[in-house]
Design a protein around this motif. Structure first.
Motif, PDB file in Angstrom:
ATOM      1  N   LYS A  95       0.827  -1.208   0.000  1.00 54.79           N
ATOM      2  CA  LYS A  95       0.000   0.000   0.000  1.00 54.79           C
ATOM      3  C   LYS A  95       0.864   1.261   0.000  1.00 54.79           C
ATOM      4  CE  LYS A  95      -4.206  -1.700   2.259  1.00 54.79           C
ATOM      5  NZ  LYS A  95      -5.072  -1.607   3.469  1.00 54.79           N
ATOM      6  N   GLN A  96       2.038   1.159   0.619  1.00 54.07           N
ATOM      7  CA  GLN A  96       2.882   2.339   0.776  1.00 54.07           C
ATOM      8  C   GLN A  96       3.990   2.425  -0.267  1.00 54.07           C
ATOM      9  OE1 GLN A  96       4.415   2.777   4.737  1.00 54.07           O
ATOM     10  NE2 GLN A  96       5.013   4.901   4.435  1.00 54.07           N
ATOM     11  N   TYR A  97       4.507   1.264  -0.662  1.00 51.71           N
ATOM     12  CA  TYR A  97       5.641   1.253  -1.593  1.00 51.71           C
ATOM     13  C   TYR A  97       5.301   0.349  -2.781  1.00 51.71           C
ATOM     14  CZ  TYR A  97       7.842   2.754   2.766  1.00 51.71           C
ATOM     15  OH  TYR A  97       8.126   3.399   3.941  1.00 51.71           O
ATOM     16  N   LYS A  98       5.731   0.725  -3.936  1.00 49.53           N
ATOM     17  CA  LYS A  98       5.406  -0.034  -5.144  1.00 49.53           C
ATOM     18  C   LYS A  98       6.501  -1.028  -5.515  1.00 49.53           C
ATOM     19  CE  LYS A  98       1.653   2.335  -5.490  1.00 49.53           C
ATOM     20  NZ  LYS A  98       0.392   1.703  -5.047  1.00 49.53           N
ATOM     21  N   CYS A  99       7.718  -0.766  -5.081  1.00 50.81           N
ATOM     22  CA  CYS A  99       8.852  -1.557  -5.527  1.00 50.81           C
ATOM     23  C   CYS A  99       9.351  -2.469  -4.413  1.00 50.81           C
ATOM     24  CB  CYS A  99       9.985  -0.636  -5.994  1.00 50.81           C
ATOM     25  SG  CYS A  99      11.464  -1.520  -6.507  1.00 50.81           S
ATOM     26  N   PHE A 100       9.391  -3.788  -4.671  1.00 47.36           N
ATOM     27  CA  PHE A 100       9.839  -4.730  -3.645  1.00 47.36           C
ATOM     28  C   PHE A 100      11.339  -4.669  -3.404  1.00 47.36           C
ATOM     29  CE2 PHE A 100       5.653  -6.556  -3.721  1.00 47.36           C
ATOM     30  CZ  PHE A 100       5.514  -7.074  -2.445  1.00 47.36           C
ATOM     31  N   ASP A 101      12.079  -4.007  -4.290  1.00 46.28           N
ATOM     32  CA  ASP A 101      13.506  -3.810  -4.016  1.00 46.28           C
ATOM     33  C   ASP A 101      13.711  -3.006  -2.739  1.00 46.28           C
ATOM     34  OD1 ASP A 101      14.250  -5.233  -6.224  1.00 46.28           O
ATOM     35  OD2 ASP A 101      14.479  -3.485  -7.529  1.00 46.28           O
ATOM     36  N   LEU A 102      12.684  -2.247  -2.328  1.00 45.14           N
ATOM     37  CA  LEU A 102      12.779  -1.432  -1.112  1.00 45.14           C
ATOM     38  C   LEU A 102      12.530  -2.237   0.162  1.00 45.14           C
ATOM     39  CD1 LEU A 102      10.867   1.837  -2.164  1.00 45.14           C
ATOM     40  CD2 LEU A 102      13.333   1.569  -1.827  1.00 45.14           C
ATOM     41  N   LEU A 103      12.089  -3.484   0.013  1.00 45.57           N
ATOM     42  CA  LEU A 103      11.695  -4.258   1.195  1.00 45.57           C
ATOM     43  C   LEU A 103      12.801  -4.317   2.259  1.00 45.57           C
ATOM     44  CD1 LEU A 103       9.213  -5.887   2.247  1.00 45.57           C
ATOM     45  CD2 LEU A 103      10.388  -7.933   1.435  1.00 45.57           C
ATOM     46  N   PRO A 104      14.056  -4.633   1.929  1.00 44.51           N
ATOM     47  CA  PRO A 104      15.083  -4.691   2.975  1.00 44.51           C
ATOM     48  C   PRO A 104      15.383  -3.345   3.617  1.00 44.51           C
ATOM     49  CG  PRO A 104      15.794  -5.863   0.986  1.00 44.51           C
ATOM     50  CD  PRO A 104      14.573  -5.078   0.618  1.00 44.51           C
ATOM     51  N   GLU A 105      15.050  -2.258   2.922  1.00 45.51           N
ATOM     52  CA  GLU A 105      15.277  -0.928   3.488  1.00 45.51           C
ATOM     53  C   GLU A 105      14.167  -0.522   4.448  1.00 45.51           C
ATOM     54  OE1 GLU A 105      16.012   2.070   0.529  1.00 45.51           O
ATOM     55  OE2 GLU A 105      17.048   0.644  -0.782  1.00 45.51           O
ATOM     56  N   LYS A 106      13.011  -1.191   4.365  1.00 42.42           N
ATOM     57  CA  LYS A 106      11.853  -0.770   5.142  1.00 42.42           C
ATOM     58  C   LYS A 106      11.368  -1.827   6.143  1.00 42.42           C
ATOM     59  CE  LYS A 106      11.688   3.167   3.096  1.00 42.42           C
ATOM     60  NZ  LYS A 106      12.099   4.392   3.867  1.00 42.42           N
ATOM     61  N   ILE A 107      11.778  -3.066   5.972  1.00 40.20           N
ATOM     62  CA  ILE A 107      11.250  -4.163   6.795  1.00 40.20           C
ATOM     63  C   ILE A 107      12.392  -5.070   7.244  1.00 40.20           C
ATOM     64  CG2 ILE A 107       9.788  -6.237   6.809  1.00 40.20           C
ATOM     65  CD1 ILE A 107       8.143  -3.691   6.697  1.00 40.20           C
ATOM     66  N   VAL A 108      12.340  -5.501   8.516  1.00 43.17           N
ATOM     67  CA  VAL A 108      13.195  -6.586   8.994  1.00 43.17           C
ATOM     68  C   VAL A 108      12.288  -7.660   9.587  1.00 43.17           C
ATOM     69  CG1 VAL A 108      15.094  -7.284  10.488  1.00 43.17           C
ATOM     70  CG2 VAL A 108      15.031  -4.965   9.593  1.00 43.17           C
ATOM     71  N   LEU A 109      12.538  -8.907   9.209  1.00 44.26           N
ATOM     72  CA  LEU A 109      11.792 -10.042   9.748  1.00 44.26           C
ATOM     73  C   LEU A 109      12.727 -10.817  10.656  1.00 44.26           C
ATOM     74  CD1 LEU A 109      10.250 -11.183   6.337  1.00 44.26           C
ATOM     75  CD2 LEU A 109       9.139  -9.760   8.074  1.00 44.26           C
ATOM     76  N   GLN A 110      12.527 -10.675  11.970  1.00 42.25           N
ATOM     77  CA  GLN A 110      13.402 -11.332  12.944  1.00 42.25           C
ATOM     78  C   GLN A 110      12.801 -12.660  13.366  1.00 42.25           C
ATOM     79  OE1 GLN A 110      16.487  -9.987  14.083  1.00 42.25           O
ATOM     80  NE2 GLN A 110      16.771 -12.058  14.888  1.00 42.25           N
ATOM     81  N   ILE A 111      13.538 -13.758  13.140  1.00 44.22           N
ATOM     82  CA  ILE A 111      13.103 -15.097  13.519  1.00 44.22           C
ATOM     83  C   ILE A 111      13.603 -15.386  14.924  1.00 44.22           C
ATOM     84  CG2 ILE A 111      13.253 -17.547  12.990  1.00 44.22           C
ATOM     85  CD1 ILE A 111      13.868 -16.814  10.097  1.00 44.22           C
ATOM     86  N   ASN A 112      12.695 -15.588  15.873  1.00 47.98           N
ATOM     87  CA  ASN A 112      13.074 -15.909  17.243  1.00 47.98           C
ATOM     88  C   ASN A 112      13.137 -17.431  17.396  1.00 47.98           C
ATOM     89  OD1 ASN A 112      13.740 -15.345  19.952  1.00 47.98           O
ATOM     90  ND2 ASN A 112      11.615 -15.531  20.609  1.00 47.98           N
ATOM     91  N   ASP A 113      14.343 -17.973  17.290  1.00 46.01           N
ATOM     92  CA  ASP A 113      14.605 -19.409  17.300  1.00 46.01           C
ATOM     93  C   ASP A 113      14.150 -20.029  15.973  1.00 46.01           C
ATOM     94  OD1 ASP A 113      15.903 -21.469  18.507  1.00 46.01           O
ATOM     95  OD2 ASP A 113      14.400 -21.885  20.006  1.00 46.01           O
ATOM     96  N   THR A 114      14.245 -21.347  15.876  1.00 43.48           N
ATOM     97  CA  THR A 114      14.022 -21.980  14.566  1.00 43.48           C
ATOM     98  C   THR A 114      12.549 -22.091  14.176  1.00 43.48           C
ATOM     99  OG1 THR A 114      14.066 -24.157  15.622  1.00 43.48           O
ATOM    100  CG2 THR A 114      16.130 -23.360  14.666  1.00 43.48           C
ATOM    101  N   HIS A 115      11.633 -21.946  15.127  1.00 43.54           N
ATOM    102  CA  HIS A 115      10.220 -22.219  14.834  1.00 43.54           C
ATOM    103  C   HIS A 115       9.665 -21.452  13.631  1.00 43.54           C
ATOM    104  CE1 HIS A 115      10.630 -22.542  19.402  1.00 43.54           C
ATOM    105  NE2 HIS A 115      10.634 -23.782  18.964  1.00 43.54           N
ATOM    106  N   PRO A 116      10.007 -20.161  13.447  1.00 39.24           N
ATOM    107  CA  PRO A 116       9.449 -19.453  12.281  1.00 39.24           C
ATOM    108  C   PRO A 116      10.360 -19.486  11.047  1.00 39.24           C
ATOM    109  CG  PRO A 116       9.707 -18.012  14.244  1.00 39.24           C
ATOM    110  CD  PRO A 116      10.592 -19.204  14.414  1.00 39.24           C
ATOM    111  N   SER A 117      11.232 -20.491  10.920  1.00 39.85           N
ATOM    112  CA  SER A 117      12.203 -20.509   9.817  1.00 39.85           C
ATOM    113  C   SER A 117      11.549 -20.607   8.442  1.00 39.85           C
ATOM    114  CB  SER A 117      13.194 -21.666   9.997  1.00 39.85           C
ATOM    115  OG  SER A 117      13.958 -21.487  11.171  1.00 39.85           O
TER     116      SER A 117
END
Length: 807
Positions: free
Chosen positions: A299-321
């Motif tokens: 909704k906010q950004y059109k280009c997925f190349d920006l994803l690492p600049e705007k989002i971090v997905l932190q996995i807490n232990d292996t369960h959400p791998s």
């Protein structure tokens, strides 16, 4: 306008009337509690909305913390404290004729976690909001928690933890933001415009409904979000066939199978159906959470190349791998990116926290199970594995022989930790020793391949809950001595060290500890009918029950003291109260036997005329956050006695030192860093080092039976396990006996016994010199500020996430 008792009391009275039709005289404690929550939500929700709007307007980079557990405890006091209104509400409740503690205890602990992993996640969310950092949690809204523990005839009995039997006052259902999650089915591959396209057919649809919980920052109006997903079914997601009269029953089966996904925390995975359910839970969290994040991102950004600049997905232990292949699936299939584009984005967006060195805790799943449940993800994982192994073969010829051990798919299993490490830009341990073990032993080959990814972030705890809230009298003494800057900047606690020998401060802190002991003694008397000496040393061992945490070693020391008191009734032993709090996993038979033994020993010790005035043992059932909040302020001794190299970090050690308890512990996890900060003279260290443990394991030269044969104390203790002394038969504790002798004492209980006894004798000798003990206690409190989760989160924010405060 500043709120006062005079202005708040009418508001609370009005809320009781409008919501429950009750006057103050008629209202129950539960109705008062719910009215407080309703008033609080009226002030929280505008700030919540404003916070989210600010993040959007500022285009802030945001972190999403994926965890199977968030052990929140009660939120009413935390929210009031962070809003700066806790004392106001306490005074108002008292003026209206209510007991604030009784009102606040109407809130049930949220059944969203089990142990340190979940409590760490909760502390991290608190620090993110309090530091005004854009970070949110992603979890599952379990209908039932792990279980409610009851002790019947000394045995653990598991009852459903139906924490949602009443309305959970802090959550807001967001049905309009529902997500569809797909399981099973088949994948059809076609070429369209010379491009490979994947079509998913005949899958099971599950509706993921988000329930949002506000996470209130400390005195700053920032409110972040914990989003909890509930698996729900609707008739819209079931294909009825009017020609089949039995469709109604098929629908009921479908409805039941869907709702099971978010029904229980950690279903028993010792059988096939349990494994399936646990794996479905993990994907359910990952897919629902990730789809909702990317929906908002688009909704906010059109280009997925920006994803690492705007989002971090932190996995807490292996369960959400499964975040790694699920993100790839969305980028490849839904967004039409090439493999190279999608992988580059994924690698830069996902970060992984490891919490264990135990091989059995590093999850692996049968390849066929993954293929059956997630056919498209299996294809992606297979491709990731092929490319990874090819890279190893060509770029790291020295590792070619280790490729089978490093592969994501090997010997019919998919290794989730390997998947997380290959697909992440950061891999962090949770204590310096733990990270060193990961880099140099457990994951050494991966460290060779990805040396820039490995880093350490020593765990922390929120000092606002674990000192300011649970021990207000101690907090007041600290503030009187060094001012209140430590509340927002916990590193200022270090200023307390220069007052460690101050007689007045020592006396005041001793009074606070004694009052906390009296409160705990009253609670124990009311709950268990056991009278404890509030002048005794309170020695606590409160954590998940597991072999490596060595509750058994603690128990052997207690039996040793018991034997001594019987042999010498006039023994000059300083009175000590041993408190255990622990749950054993339902399928973990050994741990259940240890619980039974603790209670059997307690029965003997607490009733023997030569022992009961010197030693008391209390097993406090159903250990959870609210029980820890009662125990920790009263503790003198903190048992952190895990087998060296096995505990990743520990956070109970931090909570207890922050409240003035002295640690008796091995050189394991964060104990090492505690020792470095407080000094060797202010902690009681014993036992094998990690290197010595590894050395024994490598050489295979440890013989438990030698210690049984050569140490009369050990032999006397162990023989009591199988001669009907603690039981009506000689077989009840034989599994414990055999695990030590015939299974060769996997966790070196007998090896460390002598060193542990010596350390415990040093504890008693030191405690007899109260001035020296209190000096050490104050030094521990002073250095506990380093172990605030604020420090940990600031390091994550700077070194991994690259997120900035949004004031």
């Amino acid at each position: 306008m500043t709120m006062t008792v005079q202005t708040l009391a009418p508001l609370l009275t009005e809320k009781l009337l409008s919501s429950f039709g009750k006057t103050v005289d008629e209202a129950t404690n539960k109705e008062v509690f719910q009215s407080i929550c309703l008033l609080m939500k009226e002030s929280i929700h505008p700030n919540w909305q404003t916070t989210q709007q600010k993040y959007v307007e500022a285009e802030s980079k945001q972190v999403y913390y994926f965890s199977m557990e968030f052990l929140l405890g009660r939120l009413v006091e935390t929210n009031l404290l962070n809003a700066g209104e806790l004392d106001l509400y306490k005074d108002t409740l008292s003026s209206m004729g209510f007991n604030p503690e009784e009102v606040f205890h109407e809130e049930l602990d949220a059944g969203l976690g089990n142990g340190g992993l979940g409590r760490l996640a909760a502390c991290f969310l608190d620090s993110l909001s309090s530091l005004q950092l854009p970070g949110h949690g992603m979890g599952i809204r379990y209908k039932y928690g792990l279980f409610q523990q009851k002790v019947v005839d000394g045995h653990q009995v598991e009852l459903p933890d139906n924490w949602l039997r009443d309305e959970y006052m802090w959550e807001t259902k967001r049905e309009e933001k529902a997500i569809e999650v797909r399981f099973g089915g088949t994948v059809e591959t076609t070429y369209e415009d010379d491009k490979l396209v994947f079509h998913h057919h005949d899958y099971e649809r599950v509706l993921a409904i988000p329930y949002d919980v506000p996470i209130v920052g400390f005195e700053n109006k920032t409110v972040n979000t914990l989003r909890l997903w509930s698996a729900e079914s609707t008739t819209n997601h079931f294909h009825f066939n009017s020609s089949r009269g039995h469709d109604y029953y098929h629908y009921l089966d479908y409805k039941r199978s869907v709702e099971k996904i978010s029904e229980f925390l950690y279903p028993d995975d010792s059988y096939y159906e349990g494994k399936i359910l646990r794996l479905k839970q993990q994907y359910f969290l990952v897919s629902a959470g990730l789809q909702s994040i990317l929906r908002r991102f688009k909704k906010q950004y059109k280009c997925f190349d920006l994803l690492p600049e705007k989002i971090v997905l932190q996995i807490n232990d292996t369960h959400p791998s499964l975040i790694v292949p699920e993100l790839m699936r969305i980028l490849l299939d839904d967004e039409g990116l090439s493999w190279e584009q999608a992988w580059k984005i994924t690698e830069k967006t996902v970060a992984y926290t490891n919490h264990t060195t135990l091989s059995e805790a590093l999850e692996k799943w049968p390849e066929a199970m993954i293929e059956d449940l997630f056919p498209r993800l299996y294809m992606i994982i297979h491709e990731i594995n092929e490319r990874f192994c090819k890279m190893l073969w060509f770029d790291f010829p020295e590792l070619r022989e280790q490729i089978p051990a490093m592969a994501i798919i090997s010997y019919g299993n998919i290794h989730m930790a390997h998947l997380a490490m290959v697909g992440s830009f950061s891999i962090n341990g949770v204590a310096r020793l733990h990270t060193d073990i990961l880099k140099n032993r457990v994951m050494k080959p991966f460290n060779i391949v990805y040396p820039d990814r490995f880093n350490n972030k020593t765990n922390g705890i929120t000092h606002r809950r674990w000192l300011l809230n649970v021990n207000p009298d101690l907090a007041d003494e600290i503030t009187k001595t060094i001012g209140d800057q430590w509340i927002k900047k916990p590193e200022f606690l270090k200023n307390l060290q220069s007052f460690a020998t101050n007689p007045e401060l020592q006396e005041n802190i001793a009074k606070v500890k004694h009052e906390n002991k009296k409160k705990l003694a009253t609670f124990i008397k009311d709950q268990y009918g056991i009278t404890i000496n509030d002048q005794s040393i309170v020695d606590v061992h409160i954590k998940r029950l597991h072999g490596y945490k060595r509750q058994l070693l603690n128990l052997f020391h207690i039996i040793y003291l018991y034997n001594q008191c019987i042999e010498n009734p006039s023994l000059d032993l300083y009175p000590r109260t041993f408190i255990f709090g622990a749950k054993a996993a339902p399928g973990y038979t050994f741990a259940k036997h240890v619980i039974k033994l603790i209670n059997a020993v307690a029965e003997k010790v607490n009733n023997h005329p030569h022992v009961r005035d010197k030693v008391k043992v209390v097993f406090m059932e159903n250990y959870q956050v609210s029980l820890a909040e009662r125990i920790i302020p009263a503790a003198d001794v903190s048992e952190q006695i895990s087998t060296a190299s096995k505990e990743a970090s520990g956070t109970g050690n931090m909570k207890l030192m922050m409240n003035g308890a002295l640690t008796i512990g091995t050189e394991d996890g964060a104990n090492v860093e505690i020792r470095e900060r407080v000094g060797a003279e202010n902690i009681f260290t014993f036992g094998l080092s990690s290197e010595e443990v590894f050395s024994h394991q490598h050489r295979g030269d440890y013989r438990a039976r030698d210690y049984y044969n050569n140490d009369s104390r050990i032999k006397q203790i162990m023989d009591l396990l199988v001669n009907e002394h603690f039981s009506n038969d000689d077989v009840e504790f034989k599994d414990i006996f055999y695990s030590l002798l015939f299974n060769n004492d996997e966790y070196f209980v007998l090896k460390d016994f002598d060193s542990y006894i010596s350390a415990q004798q040093a504890v008693e000798l030191t405690y007899r010199n109260q001035s020296s003990w209190l000096q050490k206690s104050i030094i521990n409190i002073a250095h506990s500020g380093y172990f605030s989760s604020d420090r940990t989160i600031q390091q994550y924010a700077k070194d991994i996430w690259n997120i900035k405060p949004q004031r």
